[in-house]
Design an enzyme around this catalytic site. Structure first.
Site, mmCIF file in Angstrom:
data_model
loop_
_atom_site.group_PDB
_atom_site.id
_atom_site.type_symbol
_atom_site.label_atom_id
_atom_site.label_comp_id
_atom_site.label_asym_id
_atom_site.label_seq_id
_atom_site.Cartn_x
_atom_site.Cartn_y
_atom_site.Cartn_z
ATOM 1 N N PHE A 149 0.822 -1.356 0.074
ATOM 2 C CA PHE A 149 -0.110 -0.006 0.101
ATOM 3 C C PHE A 149 0.960 1.105 0.000
ATOM 4 C CE2 PHE A 149 -3.520 2.796 1.727
ATOM 5 C CZ PHE A 149 -4.490 2.377 0.676
ATOM 6 N N GLY A 150 1.703 1.370 -0.909
ATOM 7 C CA GLY A 150 2.529 2.391 -1.179
ATOM 8 C C GLY A 150 2.034 3.445 -2.142
ATOM 9 N N ARG A 172 2.936 -4.292 5.434
ATOM 10 C CA ARG A 172 3.508 -4.826 6.703
ATOM 11 C C ARG A 172 3.037 -3.718 7.815
ATOM 12 N NH1 ARG A 172 9.491 -5.141 5.128
ATOM 13 N NH2 ARG A 172 8.847 -3.206 3.810
ATOM 14 N N GLU A 257 13.897 -11.147 -17.908
ATOM 15 C CA GLU A 257 13.635 -10.090 -18.835
ATOM 16 C C GLU A 257 14.553 -9.782 -19.672
ATOM 17 O OE1 GLU A 257 11.638 -6.622 -16.897
ATOM 18 O OE2 GLU A 257 10.396 -7.810 -15.933
ATOM 19 N N HIS A 276 7.011 -5.054 -19.549
ATOM 20 C CA HIS A 276 7.429 -4.175 -18.415
ATOM 21 C C HIS A 276 7.200 -2.661 -18.709
ATOM 22 C CE1 HIS A 276 10.442 -3.984 -14.703
ATOM 23 N NE2 HIS A 276 9.648 -2.791 -14.573
ATOM 24 N N ILE A 277 6.000 -2.519 -19.238
ATOM 25 C CA ILE A 277 5.561 -1.088 -19.419
ATOM 26 C C ILE A 277 4.603 -0.289 -18.535
ATOM 27 C CG2 ILE A 277 6.151 -1.427 -21.995
ATOM 28 C CD1 ILE A 277 2.873 -1.879 -22.243
ATOM 29 N N GLY A 278 4.546 -0.770 -17.425
ATOM 30 C CA GLY A 278 3.558 -0.179 -16.402
ATOM 31 C C GLY A 278 3.669 1.264 -16.181
#
Length: 315
Positions: A149-150, A172, A257, A276-278
């Site tokens: 939850f960052g 955490r 990757e 890996h294009i988020g």
């Protein structure tokens, strides 16, 4: 003589040549690798990194190096503690790509809910009308689990809450939020129709999501991973997708990757693979690049960088 820095070509352009304007000699490369860095400018004082790993051998070959600025959040491609021992700052850009990644995660959840990978396969194999037999689901009626939850997890929770989804959260460090309910690890996987991973890759999280977690998830559940490939036990994931323990997966990151051509994830009908294009939006790339450039300038002008991820031993 100007201080040399190595910067990704795209980052230099997106920052309107920030470092050059601040008096540095800027040397560009598409995605600076260790070999390329040592070839271009072993006397550089700063390097802006994208995704290439750097070994601990590089420091003895770069006597002027003071800062490695990661253009992104994760820094698992470098030994930050060893860098600190060598007197080198490592920085990152927290939050700079959060909206881009959260939007990509939401997109992936919707893709899984509407069974888009399976629909594409069905359409090709059996025709347009036959694909209508596959009925998707509405995310507003689903339970979605967010692991971590960052910055990204918080934005994703807001988006999902806006759609009406029930949001469960594991972190955490639980805290009060109006955007979901904190639960323990097993309960999140047991109750969630879709789970989106947003954890850093550290020793405690490597392969932390595997057969146990997949076995807890409801029938037809989906997994989204835009964090790091190493968080997931990939063989266990492939097995769960093959035997329908999991209904589907949308994956943007992998243990290796680029993803090898012979990896079964390419051919499974219930999987969507992206490279890996988020964070691959213009806005996120501009913000990441400018923040990383500012970290380089802060270090090289004698300041403590705002987004340091280590504490160098300075002589």
């Amino acid at each position: 003589m100007k201080t040399k820095v190595i910067v990704p070509t795209m980052a230099a352009a997106l920052t309107d040549h920030y470092l050059e304007q601040h008096g540095y000699e800027v040397i560009t490369a598409d995605d600076p690798s260790e070999e390329e860095i040592l070839k271009l400018a072993p006397d550089a004082a700063g390097v802006m990194m994208i995704s290439q790993p750097l070994s601990n051998a590089i420091y003895d070959q770069m006597p002027n190096l003071k800062v490695l600025a990661r253009r992104g959040v994760g820094y698992d491609n470098i030994d930050v503690d060893f860098a600190a021992q060598k007197g080198v700052w490592v920085t990152n850009t927290p939050g700079a790509n959060a909206r881009a990644v959260a939007e990509a995660a939401l997109m992936d959840i919707l893709v899984l809910a509407r069974q888009i990978p399976q629909t594409r396969v069905k359409t090709r194999q059996d025709g347009w009308v036959a694909a209508h037999e596959l009925l998707g689901h509405e995310v507003g009626d689903a339970t979605v689990g967010i692991v971590g939850f960052g910055h990204v997890g918080q934005l994703l929770a807001k988006m999902l809450t806006g759609l009406g989804a029930r949001v469960l959260i594991y972190d955490r460090h639980p805290r009060t939020t109006d955007e979901g309910t904190f639960v323990d690890w097993d309960d999140l996987f047991r109750q969630s129709n879709y789970v989106s991973l947003h954890l850093a890759a550290v020793p405690d999280t490597i392969h932390s999501v595997g057969a146990h977690e997949f076995g807890l998830m409801p029938d037809g559940a989906g997994l989204v991973n835009l964090a790091r490939g190493s968080i997931v036990d990939e063989p266990a994931l492939i097995a769960a997708l093959r035997d329908d323990t999991l209904g589907g997966a949308a994956l943007d990151v992998f243990e290796q990757e680029p993803l090898p051509a012979d990896n079964p994830l390419w051919t499974l009908p219930n999987v969507m693979v992206t490279p890996h294009i988020g964070a691959n939006t213009l806005e996120a790339n501009r913000t990441m690049s400018l923040t990383a450039a500012r970290m380089i300038d802060e270090v090289l002008t004698g300041k403590q960088p705002e987004y340091a991820v280590n504490a160098p031993v300075l002589g």
